[in-house]
Design an enzyme around this catalytic site. Sequence first.
Site, short mmCIF file in Angstrom:
data_model
loop_
_atom_site.label_atom_id
_atom_site.label_comp_id
_atom_site.label_asym_id
_atom_site.label_seq_id
_atom_site.Cartn_x
_atom_site.Cartn_y
_atom_site.Cartn_z
N HIS A 1 0.81 -1.22 0.00
CA HIS A 1 0.00 0.00 0.00
C HIS A 1 0.85 1.27 0.00
O HIS A 1 0.31 2.38 -0.15
CB HIS A 1 -0.92 0.00 1.22
CG HIS A 1 -2.24 0.69 1.00
ND1 HIS A 1 -2.51 1.43 -0.13
CD2 HIS A 1 -3.37 0.74 1.74
CE1 HIS A 1 -3.73 1.92 -0.07
NE2 HIS A 1 -4.28 1.52 1.07
N ASP B 1 -2.47 1.73 -4.56
CA ASP B 1 -3.71 2.07 -3.89
C ASP B 1 -4.74 0.96 -4.09
O ASP B 1 -4.69 0.21 -5.07
CB ASP B 1 -4.27 3.39 -4.43
CG ASP B 1 -3.39 4.58 -4.06
OD1 ASP B 1 -2.74 4.52 -3.00
OD2 ASP B 1 -3.34 5.54 -4.85
#
Length: 445
Positions: A418, A422
């Site tokens: 992450h 995204d």
Amino acid sequence: MSTPVVMPQMGESIAEGTIVRWIKKVGDSVDRDEPLFEISTDKVDAEIPSPVAGVLLEIAVKEGETVPVNSVVATIGAAGEATASGAADAPPAAVAGPDGSPAGKSAAPAGAPAAPARASDAVPAASAAAAAPEAAGGDRRQKSSPLVRKIAQEHNVDIARLSGSGIGGRVTKSDILDYIEKGPASAASAASAGQAPAPAGQGAKPAGHTPVYGPNDNVDIQPMSVMRKKIAEHMVLSRRTSAHVYSVFEVSFQKVDQIRKAKKAEYERQGAKLTFTSFIAKAVVDTLRRHPVINASIDGDNIVYKKDINLGMAVALDNGLIVPVVKQAGEKSILGLSKAIQDVADRARAKKLSPDEVQGGTFTITNPGNHGVQFGLPVINQPQVAILGVGTIEKRVVVVDDAIAIRLMGYLTLGYDHRLVDGVVADQFLADLKKYIETFDAAQV
């Protein structure tokens, strides 16, 4: 005339190896290129062939010991021949420390001259000890691997401040991880006490460690294998490095199954197995082209977009896991992918891979579904930013056009970093992958 057998250098960055098993014993006949012993390194386990035919006269390094590359580990000669100077003249084998590096002394780095053959040629112990700080000084950066330097850069650690426990003062991955975990004060305290820092992830017991068994518990304690230690080290490193997040999609393999059944015999005639993995791999490489960030890596504050798609394929072994890489996977047809995946998997199980074949991956596929797992949450294979887990593919009751039907279904899990990827990007990648598989073009097969 006897021939020395040395620890081979299995890759440019590999400086030492551990003897896992002697396939031959002293007195056995051995043919040229016949497997002689098995080694484990930072990158790969491999069976090492004999350089000549003859009789194994001497084993200089025992199973479980770690020595620098180019160290003499055995001697091969003619039947009835004895070693010229006896065991005392053989280069001393380095005893493996807790992190797999030679303990109690600094061994010569890779490419250095072999150890002196006679005791009278040896450097006195006091002189060697005095020289050790110099060996571990300003050139310690050069004696650390690119991975160690990357970890140090990400955590703003000056490698020159660390006391390397590897050969020639080399700062190992365990050294840098231990420094980061315990802090400079703890490392300095251990150094002042004359102790090497306990390697993180390999039996280290950090402050506050809770014992896993009591003095009266009925337990059987076995040391980890070299491969298991490396797996543990890599998994802990990955969890420390990447911010792991997961998305799971359910995918219909109904059309893929129809194509597979129609083409299976044709592929077998061409020496390939047409499996669900073949279709998934082809779908992955084509989908990665449309989502280049999934095929990237993080380098400090930079994003490195990989133009080649090198597909890692996790292969379960009897004693662990290895991830051979299918290079240039994006340029291969489904037939080429099928053959390449089968080839690297077979050679991984036979311990015939070279270090280059387990490096350079840009994306990995792992298939726990072979054992009936619905879906898993795999750990990212560093320095990649994503990994695909394939769950079991089985018939399930689903709703199709408002009617109940039976379809061949399976779950695909994308684990992603992450820091770079995204959630919406990961979900778009999985949505495209799902569509690709469910509408697979039979003309590609």
